[in-house]
Scaffold this motif. Structure first.
Motif, short mmCIF file in Angstrom:
data_model
loop_
_atom_site.label_atom_id
_atom_site.label_comp_id
_atom_site.label_asym_id
_atom_site.label_seq_id
_atom_site.Cartn_x
_atom_site.Cartn_y
_atom_site.Cartn_z
N GLY A 28 0.80 -1.20 0.00
CA GLY A 28 0.00 0.00 0.00
C GLY A 28 0.84 1.26 0.00
N ASN A 29 0.47 2.24 -0.84
CA ASN A 29 1.15 3.53 -0.84
C ASN A 29 0.19 4.58 -1.39
N GLY A 30 0.49 5.82 -1.13
CA GLY A 30 -0.35 6.89 -1.62
C GLY A 30 0.09 8.22 -1.07
N VAL A 31 -0.77 9.23 -1.26
CA VAL A 31 -0.49 10.58 -0.78
C VAL A 31 -1.74 11.11 -0.09
N ALA A 32 -1.56 12.14 0.72
CA ALA A 32 -2.69 12.79 1.39
C ALA A 32 -2.33 14.24 1.63
N GLU A 33 -3.36 15.08 1.57
CA GLU A 33 -3.14 16.50 1.84
C GLU A 33 -2.80 16.70 3.31
N GLN A 34 -3.46 15.90 4.15
CA GLN A 34 -3.22 16.02 5.59
C GLN A 34 -3.50 14.70 6.26
N HIS B 8 0.65 4.86 -10.59
CA HIS B 8 -0.58 4.20 -10.18
C HIS B 8 -1.44 3.87 -11.40
N VAL B 9 -1.50 2.58 -11.74
CA VAL B 9 -2.43 2.14 -12.78
C VAL B 9 -3.86 2.27 -12.27
N TRP B 10 -4.06 1.96 -11.00
CA TRP B 10 -5.35 2.18 -10.35
C TRP B 10 -5.10 2.76 -8.97
N GLU B 11 -6.11 3.43 -8.44
CA GLU B 11 -6.02 3.96 -7.10
C GLU B 11 -7.41 4.37 -6.61
N PHE B 12 -7.52 4.43 -5.30
CA PHE B 12 -8.68 5.05 -4.66
C PHE B 12 -8.35 6.52 -4.39
N THR C 59 -5.12 9.20 -1.28
CA THR C 59 -5.15 8.15 -2.29
C THR C 59 -4.57 6.87 -1.69
N TYR C 60 -4.90 5.74 -2.33
CA TYR C 60 -4.33 4.45 -1.91
C TYR C 60 -4.23 3.56 -3.13
N SER C 61 -3.11 2.84 -3.27
CA SER C 61 -2.92 1.90 -4.37
C SER C 61 -1.83 0.91 -3.97
#
Length: 792
Positions: free
Chosen positions: A172-178, A202-206, A193-195
């Motif tokens: 699991g990896n991703g980014v967030a504003e806060q 990221h081919v796909w992500e939430f 986000t999460y993928s």
């Protein structure tokens, strides 16, 4: 400079742990490292049921982690409490004894933890901290980067801005504003986000407005979430919950998309209900464009003394063409499957298996598309029994009924119902070389319009064993007694020897209580010779194993006995050493036979059998009157198996009859491994006057990402395929795609009106697997595992 700080002065460590340790657990280990799934060997050749492979991340970039990852850092979190903290900074200001100001490439190391920032302030009294500028954190399971992080270590709360995260024990990896931490167990991310794809690719992500994590319950909740393929959103969910650890969690499963000629396009959207630790359920609403809606459901339970599963499919209004129901207005249809095992007392269990369809055409319309195992279903059986077993015995009492689900034949094709039946078997050692055993059965057979009655079959025996690793002798003496009690109207039915064998005449049953009693005597003996040899530069042990089997069973006229559950079995190698060629107790063959067989094997240095060849034949000293032949010899039966390496394997068998001077049976199966992920199977099966069929199946890797799959079974007498399936599979770091089309025979032509022939259908299914999140059901895998030997 380097200074030692007390353990509580880890600055932002507590915040970093809580902010990162929340993502859903994926199925692999740390990216960039070799995982178990990548090192597992392929399924051994000849294995009928290969276990499915876990998702593979071998194609992910080995350095797909945040660029500050340090592979030399310890992976053992248990060392934290006993390890000192090392702090390195260009400038340290401790003029205020309560507050430490560190700046200039600040680095803190402690066991598996590492924190880096441009500057960091820490209040030794309140345990408040403030890390600014290029904040980076690593520990055993995760990485985190942020522009600014502040909070309190004692209260375990904090806020991080411009967050990027990478999990090491899962993908699991991703980014967030806060990222906001409320305590050590509860965290919320804003615009996150999460993928499981590579970082930055990221081919796909939430993407969600907010993601809330509660590690105590193991549940994550995303609100206003969209799932995207690339930059294209394809699924919007105002609210979705998902598991963040190994605990089960209620929520939507991934949908199934398919198409068949009977049902049209199909969409299934299952929802899983985690009702309790010991029971759960799945609701599966479906829509068929050619038939209408269906509601499916599954309920599973596990209690201290009972376990089971209940499945149901309910169609309130079938709008499609209904085979066998043309003259009715009833459009309500269903299928029920129930299985249960309940412990009663001691070793006794109540075992139930109930299967029932609303009508004979249900499986034809709904049950035999690509989503099933692919086998043609013609009969549903239901059984309830009480079973028990001990060290030397086993017993059962129960009942079995059958339902016809082939709409093209009548119920006359069904087996007799067993209402009820009872069995008892025992095997008691009397001495180290002698044992006494017995197999008994009592059954009441019921079938409307046919002769009915009860049958008892007693089969006691004495068996001895003498021998060493070089030789053996196994004499056996048995006595078989079979008795019937036919119903009162038995005289209006005819008994037919031809019903079993296709020959002979029909006579009326003349006894209401016929019996059959006879002894069965056999002696099985053999020798084992071995020698050392070499082949292709390798050392082997070669064996030579002659074997003689004598069988004597006196003739008894059995034409006046009914045939309830007995059939003449196909002649195979193992029947060279069998006391009866009939299944069931209604017929016992007579015999005065001697079987001679010879087997030779090649065993490698580890004792693994690399080659075996066997040849055998039965010599009949007297005609087989029950079976109905006066041959002197049976067919020659030969078997050959060869596997000199792990790359290919060959099995074949052959029967040639000196009586008909014709080939009675032949089979050939060749399996070849192609690369590390491919398999090729070629087969041929022939049985005189019954079948002749070629088969080719395989998985061929075109590249690391693409592979094609296919299987064809071709019937020579029919001049067309019995089943054909072809598809393509694509695999990448975090997404796998599968597309398969299948053309198959839904029901055999047996019993059809003239000219109707076999009933065929086409089905197609598409499956997408988002690695780390699950898939749309792995239904394609179940089909390919059945059709392609060695498929994984």
């Amino acid at each position: 400079m380097t200074r030692k700080l007390p353990p509580r002065r880890l600055l932002a460590v507590a915040a970093a742990l809580a902010l990162i340790g929340h993502q859903a657990k994926a199925e692999t280990a740390q990216p960039g490292r070799t995982t178990t799934e990548d090192t597992d060997t392929a399924c051994p050749l000849g294995t009928f049921h290969c276990p499915p492979k876990p998702p593979s991340y071998a194609m992910c970039r080995p350095n797909a982690m945040l660029d500050f990852y340090d592979p030399t850092l310890s992976r053992d979190p248990s060392l934290r409490e006993t390890s000192p903290t090392s702090v390195l900074a260009q400038h340290v200001d401790s003029s205020d004894q309560a507050v430490y100001h560190l700046s200039g490439d600040v680095k803190l190391d402690r066991a598996d933890q590492k924190l880096q920032a441009d500057s960091l302030d820490y209040n030794n009294v309140s345990t408040d901290y403030d890390a600014r500028g290029n904040v980076r954190y690593q520990e055993a399971g995760q990485l985190l980067s942020a522009s600014h992080m502040q909070g309190n270590t004692n209260a375990s709360h904090g806020i991080a801005h411009d967050v990027s995260y990478q999990m090491l024990d899962a993908r699991g990896n991703g980014v967030a504003e806060q990222g906001q931490m409320f305590d050590a167990q509860r965290t919320r991310y804003t615009r996150a986000t999460y993928s499981t794809c590579d970082v930055g690719h990221h081919v796909w992500e939430f993407r969600a407005k907010s993601i809330a994590i509660d590690k105590t319950t193991g549940v994550g909740v995303a609100r206003n979430a969209t799932m995207r393929l690339g930059k294209v959103p394809f699924l919007y969910l105002p609210y979705i919950s998902f598991p963040v650890n190994d605990q089960r969690k209620s929520g939507f499963l991934y949908p199934v998309f398919g198409k068949s000629s009977r049902g049209g396009f199909e969409l299934s959207t299952p929802y899983y209900l985690n009702l309790a630790p010991n029971y759960d359920a799945t609701l599966d609403p479906r829509i068929y464009t050619a038939r209408g809606p269906m509601l499916g459901g599954e309920f599973r339970y596990l209690f201290p003394r009972t376990r089971g599963q209940f499945n149901v499919q309910y169609v309130p209004d079938d709008r499609g063409e209904r085979v066998g129901l043309e003259d009715t207005k009833d459009t309500e249809r269903y299928l029920v499957n129930f299985s249960n095992v309940t412990r009663l007392w001691g070793s006794w269990n109540l075992i139930s298996s109930i299967n029932r369809a609303s009508d004979s055409g249900y499986y034809y319309d709904y049950g035999e598309d690509l989503a099933t195992t692919g086998a043609v279903v013609r009969t549903l059986s239901s059984n309830v029994a009480v079973r028990g077993a001990g060290k030397w015995w086993s017993a059962a009492v129960g009942a079995t009924v059958y339902q016809n689900v082939n709409p093209f034949v009548t119920d006359a094709s069904l087996q007799y119902r067993q209402l009820p039946y009872a069995t008892f078997s025992m095997d008691v050692p009397l001495t180290p070389w002698l044992e006494f055993g017995m197999d008994t059965q009592a059954v009441a057979f019921r079938k409307p319009g046919y002769i009915e009655g009860e049958r008892e079959d007693l089969y006691p025996y004495l068996a001895a064993y003498f021998g060493t690793p070089a030789w053996f002798v196994r004499p056996k003496v048995a006595y078989r007694y079979t008795a019937y009690q036919l119903d009162g109207d038995f005289q209006k039915y005819g008994g037919s020897r031809g019903a079993l064998l296709g020959a002979g005449g029909i006579s009326q049953f003349t006894e209401q209580s016929p019996t059959r009693a006879l002894p069965i005597v056999s002696v099985d003996s053999g020798l084992v010779f071995d020698r050392s040899t070499s082949l292709f530069g390798s050392s082997y042990t070669q064996t030579l194993e002659p074997r003689l089997y004598y069988l004597y069973v006196p003739y008894r006229n059995q034409n006046n006995l009914p045939v309830f559950d007995t059939r003449l079995m196909s002649f195979d190698y193992w029947q060279l050493f069998s006391p009866n060629q009939f299944s069931g107790a209604d017929r016992q063959m007579d015999a005065n036979n001697l079987t001679a067989a010879l087997t030779s094997r090649l065993l490698d240095e580890n004792g693994v059998e690399r080659m075996s060849v066997s040849l055998g034949q039965i010599h009949y000293f007297s005609p087989q009157r029950v079976v109905g032949n006066d041959w002197v010899h049976s067919a020659y039966v030969a078997q050959f198996g060869l596997q000199l390496s792990d790359r290919w394997r060959l099995n074949s068998s052959y029967q040639w009859s000196p009586n008909t001077r014709m080939t009675e049976m032949g089979s050939f199966e060749l399996q070849r491994r192609v690369g590390d992920d491919g398999i090729l199977n070629v087969s041929y099966h022939y049985r005189r006057n019954l079948l002749e069929q070629y088969g080719v199946s395989g998985v061929y890797p075109l590249s690391d990402r693409w592979r094609v799959v296919g299987a064809v079974a071709w019937s020579v007498p029919d001049g067309h395929s019995v089943e054909a399936a072809a598809g393509v599979q694509y695999d990448s770091c975090c997404v796998a795609l599968r597309l398969v089309e299948r053309n198959y025979v839904k029901q055999s032509g047996y019993g059809h009106p003239a000219g109707s022939g076999n009933q065929r259908d086409n089905a197609i299914m598409f499956e997408i697997v988002f690695k780390g999140l699950g898939s749309s059901g792995h239904q394609i895998d179940s089909l390919l595992q059945r059709d392609i030997l060695g498929y994984q």
